[in-house]
Design a protein around this motif. Structure first.
Motif, PDB file in Angstrom:
ATOM      1  N   MET A   1       8.334  -0.548  26.469  1.00  0.00           N
ATOM      2  CA  MET A   1       9.085  -1.703  26.935  1.00  0.00           C
ATOM      3  C   MET A   1      10.055  -2.125  25.821  1.00  0.00           C
ATOM      4  N   THR A   2      11.303  -2.377  26.177  1.00  0.00           N
ATOM      5  CA  THR A   2      12.290  -2.806  25.183  1.00  0.00           C
ATOM      6  C   THR A   2      12.043  -4.259  24.783  1.00  0.00           C
ATOM      7  N   THR A   3      12.636  -4.679  23.687  1.00  0.00           N
ATOM      8  CA  THR A   3      12.511  -6.074  23.254  1.00  0.00           C
ATOM      9  C   THR A   3      13.074  -7.007  24.317  1.00  0.00           C
ATOM     10  N   PHE A   4      14.195  -6.651  24.914  1.00  0.00           N
ATOM     11  CA  PHE A   4      14.767  -7.478  25.983  1.00  0.00           C
ATOM     12  C   PHE A   4      13.755  -7.647  27.118  1.00  0.00           C
ATOM     13  N   GLU A   5      13.130  -6.549  27.533  1.00  0.00           N
ATOM     14  CA  GLU A   5      12.139  -6.610  28.609  1.00  0.00           C
ATOM     15  C   GLU A   5      10.932  -7.464  28.217  1.00  0.00           C
ATOM     16  N   LYS A   6      10.521  -7.392  26.948  1.00  0.00           N
ATOM     17  CA  LYS A   6       9.410  -8.219  26.467  1.00  0.00           C
ATOM     18  C   LYS A   6       9.770  -9.703  26.539  1.00  0.00           C
ATOM     19  N   VAL A   7      10.999 -10.048  26.131  1.00  0.00           N
ATOM     20  CA  VAL A   7      11.447 -11.449  26.184  1.00  0.00           C
ATOM     21  C   VAL A   7      11.415 -11.952  27.622  1.00  0.00           C
ATOM     22  N   ILE A   8      12.023 -11.204  28.531  1.00  0.00           N
ATOM     23  CA  ILE A   8      12.105 -11.632  29.931  1.00  0.00           C
ATOM     24  C   ILE A   8      10.714 -11.717  30.548  1.00  0.00           C
ATOM     25  N   THR A   9       9.845 -10.758  30.255  1.00  0.00           N
ATOM     26  CA  THR A   9       8.476 -10.785  30.769  1.00  0.00           C
ATOM     27  C   THR A   9       7.749 -12.043  30.295  1.00  0.00           C
ATOM     28  N   GLN A  10       7.900 -12.361  29.013  1.00  0.00           N
ATOM     29  CA  GLN A  10       7.238 -13.549  28.474  1.00  0.00           C
ATOM     30  C   GLN A  10       7.773 -14.828  29.133  1.00  0.00           C
ATOM     31  N   LEU A  62       8.226 -12.841   7.647  1.00  0.00           N
ATOM     32  CA  LEU A  62       8.457 -14.044   8.430  1.00  0.00           C
ATOM     33  C   LEU A  62       9.722 -13.899   9.256  1.00  0.00           C
ATOM     34  N   LEU A  63       9.627 -14.221  10.531  1.00  0.00           N
ATOM     35  CA  LEU A  63      10.803 -14.321  11.387  1.00  0.00           C
ATOM     36  C   LEU A  63      11.185 -15.795  11.395  1.00  0.00           C
ATOM     37  N   ALA A  64      12.251 -16.117  10.682  1.00  0.00           N
ATOM     38  CA  ALA A  64      12.715 -17.498  10.541  1.00  0.00           C
ATOM     39  C   ALA A  64      13.841 -17.746  11.538  1.00  0.00           C
ATOM     40  N   ILE A  65      13.696 -18.807  12.330  1.00  0.00           N
ATOM     41  CA  ILE A  65      14.687 -19.149  13.346  1.00  0.00           C
ATOM     42  C   ILE A  65      15.331 -20.474  12.951  1.00  0.00           C
ATOM     43  N   VAL A  66      16.645 -20.454  12.741  1.00  0.00           N
ATOM     44  CA  VAL A  66      17.362 -21.661  12.332  1.00  0.00           C
ATOM     45  C   VAL A  66      18.568 -21.891  13.238  1.00  0.00           C
ATOM     46  N   PRO A  67      19.020 -23.147  13.351  1.00  0.00           N
ATOM     47  CA  PRO A  67      20.214 -23.431  14.151  1.00  0.00           C
ATOM     48  C   PRO A  67      21.437 -22.714  13.573  1.00  0.00           C
ATOM     49  N   GLY A  68      22.363 -22.399  14.435  1.00  0.00           N
ATOM     50  CA  GLY A  68      23.567 -21.682  14.039  1.00  0.00           C
ATOM     51  C   GLY A  68      24.442 -22.412  13.040  1.00  0.00           C
ATOM     52  N   ASP A  69      24.285 -23.723  12.940  1.00  0.00           N
ATOM     53  CA  ASP A  69      25.084 -24.495  11.983  1.00  0.00           C
ATOM     54  C   ASP A  69      24.321 -24.783  10.698  1.00  0.00           C
ATOM     55  N   LEU A  97      10.117  -4.147  12.257  1.00  0.00           N
ATOM     56  CA  LEU A  97       9.276  -5.252  12.722  1.00  0.00           C
ATOM     57  C   LEU A  97       9.767  -5.886  14.023  1.00  0.00           C
ATOM     58  N   THR A  98      11.082  -5.832  14.272  1.00  0.00           N
ATOM     59  CA  THR A  98      11.642  -6.487  15.459  1.00  0.00           C
ATOM     60  C   THR A  98      12.018  -5.519  16.568  1.00  0.00           C
ATOM     61  N   GLN A  99      12.148  -4.241  16.222  1.00  0.00           N
ATOM     62  CA  GLN A  99      12.606  -3.229  17.174  1.00  0.00           C
ATOM     63  C   GLN A  99      13.994  -3.561  17.716  1.00  0.00           C
ATOM     64  N   CYS A 100      14.816  -4.217  16.875  1.00  0.00           N
ATOM     65  CA  CYS A 100      16.180  -4.614  17.254  1.00  0.00           C
ATOM     66  C   CYS A 100      17.137  -4.353  16.106  1.00  0.00           C
ATOM     67  N   VAL A 101      18.395  -4.184  16.450  1.00  0.00           N
ATOM     68  CA  VAL A 101      19.423  -4.174  15.417  1.00  0.00           C
ATOM     69  C   VAL A 101      19.651  -5.620  14.989  1.00  0.00           C
ATOM     70  N   GLY A 103      21.324  -9.039  14.413  1.00  0.00           N
ATOM     71  CA  GLY A 103      22.268  -9.728  15.288  1.00  0.00           C
ATOM     72  C   GLY A 103      21.762  -9.824  16.711  1.00  0.00           C
ATOM     73  N   ALA A 104      20.762  -8.993  17.053  1.00  0.00           N
ATOM     74  CA  ALA A 104      20.216  -9.001  18.413  1.00  0.00           C
ATOM     75  C   ALA A 104      18.787  -9.526  18.456  1.00  0.00           C
ATOM     76  N   VAL A 105      18.247  -9.920  17.307  1.00  0.00           N
ATOM     77  CA  VAL A 105      16.849 -10.327  17.216  1.00  0.00           C
ATOM     78  C   VAL A 105      16.632 -11.650  17.948  1.00  0.00           C
ATOM     79  N   PRO A 106      15.718 -11.667  18.913  1.00  0.00           N
ATOM     80  CA  PRO A 106      15.430 -12.912  19.639  1.00  0.00           C
ATOM     81  C   PRO A 106      14.481 -13.798  18.829  1.00  0.00           C
ATOM     82  N   PRO A 107      14.331 -15.063  19.215  1.00  0.00           N
ATOM     83  CA  PRO A 107      13.450 -15.975  18.474  1.00  0.00           C
ATOM     84  C   PRO A 107      11.979 -15.857  18.894  1.00  0.00           C
ATOM     85  N   PHE A 108      11.507 -14.635  19.044  1.00  0.00           N
ATOM     86  CA  PHE A 108      10.118 -14.347  19.401  1.00  0.00           C
ATOM     87  C   PHE A 108       9.638 -13.209  18.515  1.00  0.00           C
ATOM     88  N   SER A 109       8.380 -13.255  18.110  1.00  0.00           N
ATOM     89  CA  SER A 109       7.800 -12.148  17.365  1.00  0.00           C
ATOM     90  C   SER A 109       6.840 -11.396  18.271  1.00  0.00           C
TER      91      SER A 109
END
Length: 166
Positions: A1-10, A62-69, A97-101, A103-109
């Motif tokens: 399952m791709t990372t995109f598919e994992k995000v949508i499934t979740q 650590l997957l750190a998620i911060v606002p774009g600004d 660790l993310t299975q993504c390039v 710039g494409a990493v979603p805010p989910f581990s």
């Protein structure tokens, strides 16, 4: 399952309020935010950090998620998982660790070796926007649903607002 598919499934499993947006393959937060039409503070920037732990313990990631600004506060991010300091992980390790390039990493581990912490400023943005495992697909997600999916224990102050310079 791709990372995109994992995000949508979740998101589907949690009956989250979201929509998928297709666009040019861009992984730059400010540019893609302008294309999607979201405010920069609504964009979730995802960064993989290597965290130095105390007492010579093995480093953690650590997957750190911060606002774009905002920019990452490396010391605060490390402390959020009990570490001393942090730095960007190598591109190879981040991709493993993310299975993504980047710039494409979603805010989910989806990897147990990758702890997740989300800056508390994102709680109030209404709609959270992020690339969802692919550079050409983004998700707009109700922020309350996001925190319902990931849990409140992932929230921490790990970012610093970027100030405009003249």
């Amino acid at each position: 399952m791709t990372t995109f598919e994992k995000v949508i499934t979740q998101l589907e499993q949690h009956q989250a309020d979201y929509r998928v947006i297709e666009h040019e393959a861009i992984g730059q937060t400010d540019v893609i935010s302008a294309i999607r039409g979201n405010e920069l503070n609504q964009a979730a920037k995802a960064m993989v950090l290597e965290v130095t732990m105390p007492e010579g313990a093995e480093a953690r990631y650590l997957l750190a998620i911060v606002p774009g600004d905002c920019k990452i506060n490396f010391k605060s991010a490390a402390r959020a998982i009990g570490g001393k300091k942090s730095s960007f992980a190598t591109a190879e390790k981040a991709q493993e660790l993310t299975q993504c390039v980047m710039g494409a990493v979603p805010p989910f581990s989806f990897d147990d070796r990758l702890a997740l912490r989300v800056d508390s400023r994102l709680r109030d943005v209404g709609t959270l926007w992020f690339n969802a495992g692919l550079l050409e697909r983004s998700v707009a997600l109700d922020v309350n649903d996001y925190f319902r999916v990931i849990g409140d224990d992932c929230c921490a102050e790990i970012a610093t607002p970027v100030t405009a310079t003249a």
